[in-house]
Design a protein around this motif. Structure first.
Motif: not given
Length: 191
Positions: A1-20
């Motif tokens: 599960m730990k290996s998915h954390i950077p991907f999920l964090f980055a998806l949330l981060y970059f998705g927020t940047l795109e939305a803003l």
């Protein structure tokens, strides 16, 4: 599960940047997502109608980012073009960060957390990553190439070279990576 954390964090981060962001961060992004939406018949044509009145009008067009457009194409099936460009950019940027986190975790179990700092490293890095262009998927492929060269997976590198060449035009960067992995080796890079 730990290996998915950077991907999920980055998806949330970059998705927020795109939305803003009020507009797509690069004018070429509009071309790329529109061209991706046209499908394979336009990608392989040497004279697509969209190239009239451009430098490529006289049958000189070759889509040097063919696989990138193919990766964007499914987004255009279900989303409006601008939303498709934003979602694909966020997903591809998160993929690059996820691959980086995977490489870190592969060689040290708790090092994946450093991948969380990659998006925070520079505003210019973030700006380039949220562009709906091939840079972010190229970075993911380059990191895979680095991993496979360290592991001596030459046949994977051969396939990656083919995929990279049809995704982005900087595929020549695989040569120095292959050199590092072959002649220097992971024993000298990773203690």
């Amino acid at each position: 599960m730990k290996s998915h954390i950077p991907f999920l964090f980055a998806l949330l981060y970059f998705g927020t940047l795109e939305a803003l962001s009020p507009v797509l961060t690069d004018p070429d992004a509009y071309f790329h997502i529109r061209f991706a939406s046209l499908g394979p018949s336009a990608w392989i044509s040497h004279d697509p109608p969209q190239m009239r009145f451009t430098l490529f009008e006289d049958h000189h067009w070759v889509d040097h980012q063919l696989l990138f457009h193919a990766l964007q194409w499914p987004f255009t099936w279900i989303l409006p073009l601008e939303a498709a460009a934003r979602c694909s950019a966020a997903l591809f940027a998160a993929t690059a960060v996820g691959v980086f986190g995977y490489i870190l975790q592969k060689y040290r179990d708790d090092a994946w957390i450093y991948a969380l700092f990659l998006p925070a490293s520079s505003w210019f890095f973030d700006f380039r990553m949220i562009m709906p262009r091939a840079q972010s998927i190229s970075l993911a492929l380059l990191l895979l190439g680095f991993l496979w060269s360290l592991e001596g997976r030459r046949f994977f590198m051969l396939g990656l070279g083919f995929i990279f060449a049809w995704t982005y035009h900087v595929s020549l960067l695989l040569f120095p990576l292959s050199f590092v992995g072959t002649f220097w080796g992971k024993d000298k890079i990773i203690p």
